[in-house]
Design a protein around this motif. Structure first.
Motif, short mmCIF file in Angstrom:
data_model
loop_
_atom_site.label_atom_id
_atom_site.label_comp_id
_atom_site.label_asym_id
_atom_site.label_seq_id
_atom_site.Cartn_x
_atom_site.Cartn_y
_atom_site.Cartn_z
N UNK A 211 62.01 -16.10 41.37
CA UNK A 211 60.82 -15.55 40.75
C UNK A 211 61.23 -14.60 39.63
N UNK A 212 60.75 -14.86 38.43
CA UNK A 212 61.10 -14.03 37.29
C UNK A 212 60.00 -13.02 37.02
N UNK A 213 60.40 -11.80 36.67
CA UNK A 213 59.46 -10.74 36.38
C UNK A 213 59.61 -10.25 34.96
N UNK A 214 58.93 -9.14 34.62
CA UNK A 214 59.01 -8.59 33.26
C UNK A 214 60.43 -8.18 32.91
N UNK A 215 60.79 -8.23 31.63
CA UNK A 215 62.14 -7.82 31.22
C UNK A 215 62.41 -6.36 31.54
N UNK A 216 63.69 -6.09 31.83
CA UNK A 216 64.13 -4.72 32.01
C UNK A 216 64.66 -4.19 30.68
N UNK A 217 64.68 -2.87 30.54
CA UNK A 217 65.22 -2.28 29.32
C UNK A 217 66.71 -2.57 29.20
N UNK A 218 67.21 -2.76 27.97
CA UNK A 218 68.64 -2.98 27.79
C UNK A 218 69.47 -1.79 28.29
N UNK A 219 70.70 -2.09 28.66
CA UNK A 219 71.66 -1.05 29.04
C UNK A 219 72.70 -0.95 27.93
N UNK A 220 72.88 0.23 27.39
CA UNK A 220 73.78 0.47 26.27
C UNK A 220 75.02 1.21 26.74
N UNK A 221 76.18 0.58 26.52
CA UNK A 221 77.47 1.23 26.76
C UNK A 221 78.15 1.43 25.41
N UNK A 222 78.56 2.66 25.13
CA UNK A 222 79.25 2.94 23.87
C UNK A 222 80.61 3.56 24.18
N UNK A 223 81.63 3.08 23.46
CA UNK A 223 83.01 3.47 23.75
C UNK A 223 83.68 4.07 22.51
N UNK A 224 84.65 4.97 22.72
CA UNK A 224 85.27 5.65 21.59
C UNK A 224 85.96 4.72 20.59
N UNK A 225 86.47 3.59 21.07
CA UNK A 225 87.22 2.69 20.19
C UNK A 225 86.97 1.25 20.57
N UNK A 226 87.25 0.31 19.66
CA UNK A 226 87.14 -1.11 20.00
C UNK A 226 88.02 -1.50 21.18
N UNK A 227 89.20 -0.89 21.31
CA UNK A 227 90.07 -1.22 22.43
C UNK A 227 89.44 -0.81 23.76
#
Length: 258
Positions: free
Chosen positions: A2-18
């Motif tokens: 059963x599918x429901x309404x979308x959830x808010x995105x989760x944002x992960x931000x990191x100091x560097x590309x590595x």
């Protein structure tokens, strides 16, 4: 399911590309483990760009069961599989050649249909039906993970701003012959598939993505293609970005943990 309404995105931000790439690898391993424990296989769809090379960070990590991976493409260019523009060639050169994923578990487009985009997209949709409808009896494909990038115009996969494909409501796989960046002829998963995934993970790095990421996350009402990726609950969209890309974003960041 059963599918429901979308959830808010989760944002992960990191100091560097590595740091970003290391976290993405840990995330993929965890999703793979959960999926195999639940279903006995791991289904993933990849886009092109820098993503295949970033997956090299998985090489040599413990807990990976490559024989249970089933790999598809979020979009693909309508070119031969050995053409420099082919996402499949890129993935083969920088990723598949370094890991033991069985060749039968990798699902490229059928090059016999390159001259007919309708046939090409139909054939790829049949690939999805064989994997998902027949095995899972699902109304829609439910990928364990779809990995996407984002262009400077906010496009993702081959879903471009203002294009009629943004409103496609019937097909799982659709074609485009007027992509605003070359090559113009492509096929792409539609939102019907992307927004039924268990998890969608975007990867974006660099200051050149800052304005677009700000619009996607802080002004979703503008309707850029990447902002329209909102999987139906219990699905979830994650953003893996570096601090340069998120420098203008006001959207709340989450702490990365598994």
């Amino acid at each position: 399911m059963v599918f429901g309404p979308p959830q808010d995105p989760i944002l992960y931000s990191f100091p560097s590309p590595n740091n970003l790439i290391d976290a993405l690898a840990s995330f993929v391993i965890k999703v793979q483990k959960d999926s195999i424990e639940k279903k006995g296989r791991f289904t993933i769809a990849l886009s092109g760009g820098s993503l295949p090379k970033q997956l090299n960070s998985l090489i040599g990590k413990p807990g990976l069961k490559w024989d249970l991976w089933h790999v598809y493409y979020a979009d693909e260019r309508a070119v031969p599989l050995d053409h420099p523009d082919s996402n499949h060639k890129l993935c083969s050169d920088v990723f598949y050649s370094k890991v033991p994923i069985p060749v039968q578990n990798i699902h490229p487009i059928d090059p016999n249909y390159l001259d007919d985009l309708d046939e090409l997209s139909d054939a790829y949709e049949q690939e999805l039906i064989r994997e998902f409808a027949m095995k899972d009896s699902a109304r829609y494909p439910v990928f364990d993970l779809i990995l996407l990038g984002m262009g400077p115009d906010g496009h993702t996969a081959s879903l471009f701003p203002g294009h009629e494909l943004l409103s496609e409501e019937d097909r799982w796989v659709a074609w485009i012959d007027d992509a605003p960046k070359p090559p113009p002829r492509r096929i792409t998963l539609t939102y019907l598939v992307i927004n039924h995934a268990a998890r969608v993970a975007f990867v974006a790095a660099g200051a050149e993505k800052a304005d677009t990421l700000h619009t996607v996350l802080d002004k979703p009402e503008e309707g850029l293609p990447a902002s329209r990726v909102r999987p139906a609950s219990p699905g979830q969209v994650f953003w893996f970005v570096d601090d340069a890309a998120s420098s203008k974003v006001q959207y709340q960041r989450a702490q990365f943990k598994l």
